[in-house]
Design an enzyme around this catalytic site. Structure first.
Site, short mmCIF file in Angstrom:
data_model
loop_
_atom_site.label_atom_id
_atom_site.label_comp_id
_atom_site.label_asym_id
_atom_site.label_seq_id
_atom_site.Cartn_x
_atom_site.Cartn_y
_atom_site.Cartn_z
N LYS A 18 0.83 -1.15 -0.07
CA LYS A 18 0.04 -0.09 0.22
C LYS A 18 0.87 1.25 -0.10
O LYS A 18 0.81 2.12 -0.87
CB LYS A 18 -0.95 0.21 1.35
CG LYS A 18 -1.68 -1.33 1.34
CD LYS A 18 -2.85 -0.92 2.49
CE LYS A 18 -2.12 -1.20 3.93
NZ LYS A 18 -1.63 -2.46 4.18
N ARG A 169 -0.97 -9.53 12.92
CA ARG A 169 -1.59 -8.45 12.00
C ARG A 169 -2.29 -9.08 10.92
O ARG A 169 -3.37 -8.53 10.57
CB ARG A 169 -0.44 -7.39 11.64
CG ARG A 169 0.03 -6.51 12.56
CD ARG A 169 1.52 -6.16 12.15
NE ARG A 169 1.61 -5.26 11.00
CZ ARG A 169 2.67 -4.88 10.45
NH1 ARG A 169 3.76 -5.53 10.86
NH2 ARG A 169 2.51 -4.35 9.29
P1 AP5 Z 1 4.90 -1.60 1.96
O1 AP5 Z 1 4.49 -0.51 0.76
O2 AP5 Z 1 5.44 -0.71 2.98
O3 AP5 Z 1 3.33 -2.17 2.45
P2 AP5 Z 1 2.16 -1.72 3.10
O4 AP5 Z 1 0.82 -2.45 2.62
O5 AP5 Z 1 2.12 -0.20 3.29
O6 AP5 Z 1 2.33 -2.31 4.62
P3 AP5 Z 1 2.23 -1.95 6.16
O7 AP5 Z 1 2.85 -2.94 6.92
O8 AP5 Z 1 2.59 -0.60 6.28
O9 AP5 Z 1 0.73 -2.07 6.26
P4 AP5 Z 1 0.07 -2.14 7.53
O10 AP5 Z 1 -1.46 -2.27 7.05
O11 AP5 Z 1 0.40 -3.39 8.52
O12 AP5 Z 1 0.42 -1.15 8.56
P5 AP5 Z 1 0.14 0.43 9.01
O13 AP5 Z 1 1.47 1.12 8.76
O14 AP5 Z 1 -1.12 0.85 8.11
O15 AP5 Z 1 5.74 -2.63 1.63
C1 AP5 Z 1 6.11 -3.76 2.37
C2 AP5 Z 1 7.37 -4.17 2.24
O16 AP5 Z 1 7.43 -4.77 0.96
C3 AP5 Z 1 8.60 -2.95 1.85
O17 AP5 Z 1 9.88 -3.51 2.11
C4 AP5 Z 1 8.67 -3.01 0.33
O18 AP5 Z 1 9.70 -2.37 -0.10
C5 AP5 Z 1 8.13 -4.18 -0.22
N1 AP5 Z 1 7.36 -4.36 -1.42
C6 AP5 Z 1 6.22 -3.44 -1.70
N2 AP5 Z 1 5.92 -3.53 -3.06
C7 AP5 Z 1 6.76 -4.70 -3.52
C8 AP5 Z 1 6.50 -5.28 -4.60
N3 AP5 Z 1 5.53 -4.92 -5.76
N4 AP5 Z 1 7.40 -6.18 -4.80
C9 AP5 Z 1 8.32 -6.65 -3.86
N5 AP5 Z 1 8.75 -5.84 -2.67
C10 AP5 Z 1 7.40 -5.05 -2.49
O19 AP5 Z 1 -0.54 0.01 10.34
C11 AP5 Z 1 0.39 -0.16 11.49
C12 AP5 Z 1 -0.38 -0.17 12.71
O20 AP5 Z 1 -0.87 0.93 12.97
C13 AP5 Z 1 -1.28 -1.05 12.65
O21 AP5 Z 1 -0.77 -2.48 13.08
C14 AP5 Z 1 -2.10 -0.59 13.89
O22 AP5 Z 1 -1.77 -0.81 15.29
C15 AP5 Z 1 -2.26 0.82 13.44
N6 AP5 Z 1 -3.30 1.23 12.63
C16 AP5 Z 1 -3.15 1.72 11.31
N7 AP5 Z 1 -4.48 2.19 10.80
C17 AP5 Z 1 -5.29 1.84 11.68
C18 AP5 Z 1 -6.79 1.75 11.70
N8 AP5 Z 1 -7.42 2.21 10.83
N9 AP5 Z 1 -7.53 1.10 12.90
C19 AP5 Z 1 -6.74 1.02 14.05
N10 AP5 Z 1 -5.20 0.75 14.08
C20 AP5 Z 1 -4.52 1.06 12.80
#
Ligand code: AP5
Length: 222
Positions: A18, A169
């Site tokens: 994402k 997660r």
């Molecule tokens: P990346 O682009 O970072 O992936 P992402 O989908 O953004 O992953 P996140 O882990 O950030 O999502 P998440 O939903 O768990 O965490 P969030 O920050 O929202 O890519 C991941 C890796 O893969 C990178 O190393 C990248 O380089 C690589 N990659 C990307 N695309 C690729 C490709 N095509 N091929 C190969 N490699 C690739 O949330 C974190 C925490 O915040 C949650 O756990 C929760 O505690 C809290 N939180 C956030 N939102 C809420 C909400 N709405 N309600 C309650 N709690 C919340």
């Protein structure tokens, strides 16, 4: 049917890409990127009241309570830039209560993009992820190594990116996904996120461009 600037939601399991796709979408479409994960991490590092409350949930890989996140998102969505440029909501809504909050406020996207990636790939992506605290760019030790030694030296690992926490997660994501999908099923597009980031973006680009074109047609026919 759409009205006003582009409104996009992007969803998918942890590490489905994402944030990586949002960097590319923002560059091309100039939308206001609202990532609840990024907003929460900023609160945690600034040690605000919200950050102090959110920290324990985040570090355990659990969801932060709905009311905290919803207040943050609605405040951000109501700012002028989001109304003018359009928005890209990343990581929200993440529970049916959050989706209901947006429905009540009449906040609906034009398109709901879901990135689909197999579990075993997700775990590898999380464990190998590194963040640049200065530019906020997302790297991966194998897939996207840093460009210079200087960047490499300052990269950090997220505390919730251990294999055990990623599994927690992922479980939470799967439990909530269906309830949220039902809210947006008529505007949902599921993409294969297990391809190169350029190929995935090409598909997103063409979808969003199409939504924008329909928007133009709509205005013309009025
Ligand atoms: P990346 O682009 O970072 O992936 P992402 O989908 O953004 O992953 P996140 O882990 O950030 O999502 P998440 O939903 O768990 O965490 P969030 O920050 O929202 O890519 C991941 C890796 O893969 C990178 O190393 C990248 O380089 C690589 N990659 C990307 N695309 C690729 C490709 N095509 N091929 C190969 N490699 C690739 O949330 C974190 C925490 O915040 C949650 O756990 C929760 O505690 C809290 N939180 C956030 N939102 C809420 C909400 N709405 N309600 C309650 N709690 C919340």
């Amino acid at each position: 049917s759409t009205s006003g600037p582009l409104k996009v939601m992007i969803s998918g399991a942890p590490a489905s890409g994402k944030g990586t796709q949002c960097e590319l979408i923002v560059k091309k479409f100039g939308l206001v990127h609202i990532s609840t994960g990024d907003l929460l991490r900023a609160e945690v590092s600034a040690e605000t009241e919200i950050g102090n409350k959110a920290k324990e949930f985040m570090n355990a890989g659990r969801l932060v309570p709905d009311e905290i996140v919803t207040a943050m998102v609605t405040a951000r969505l109501s700012l002028e830039d989001a109304k003018e440029k359009g928005w890209l909501l990343d990581g929200y809504p993440r529970s049916s209560a959050q989706a209901e909050s947006l429905e009540k406020l009449n906040v609906r996207p034009d398109i709901y993009v879901v990135l689909d990636v197999p579990d075993e790939i997700l775990i590898d992506r999380c464990v190998g992820r590194r963040l640049d605290p200065e530019t906020r760019k997302i790297y991966h030790v194998k897939n996207f190594p840093p460009e210079t030694e200087e960047i490499k030296a300052r990269l950090i690992t997220r505390p919730d990116d251990t294999e055990e926490k990623v599994k927690a997660r992922l479980d939470i994501y799967k439990k909530n996904a269906e309830a949220i999908l039902s809210t947006y099923s008529n505007i949902m597009v599921k993409l294969d996120g297990n391809r190169s980031k350029e190929v995935v973006f090409k598909e997103i680009d063409s979808l969003l461009s199409q939504v924008q074109r329909d928007e133009v047609k709509l205005v013309k026919s009025e």
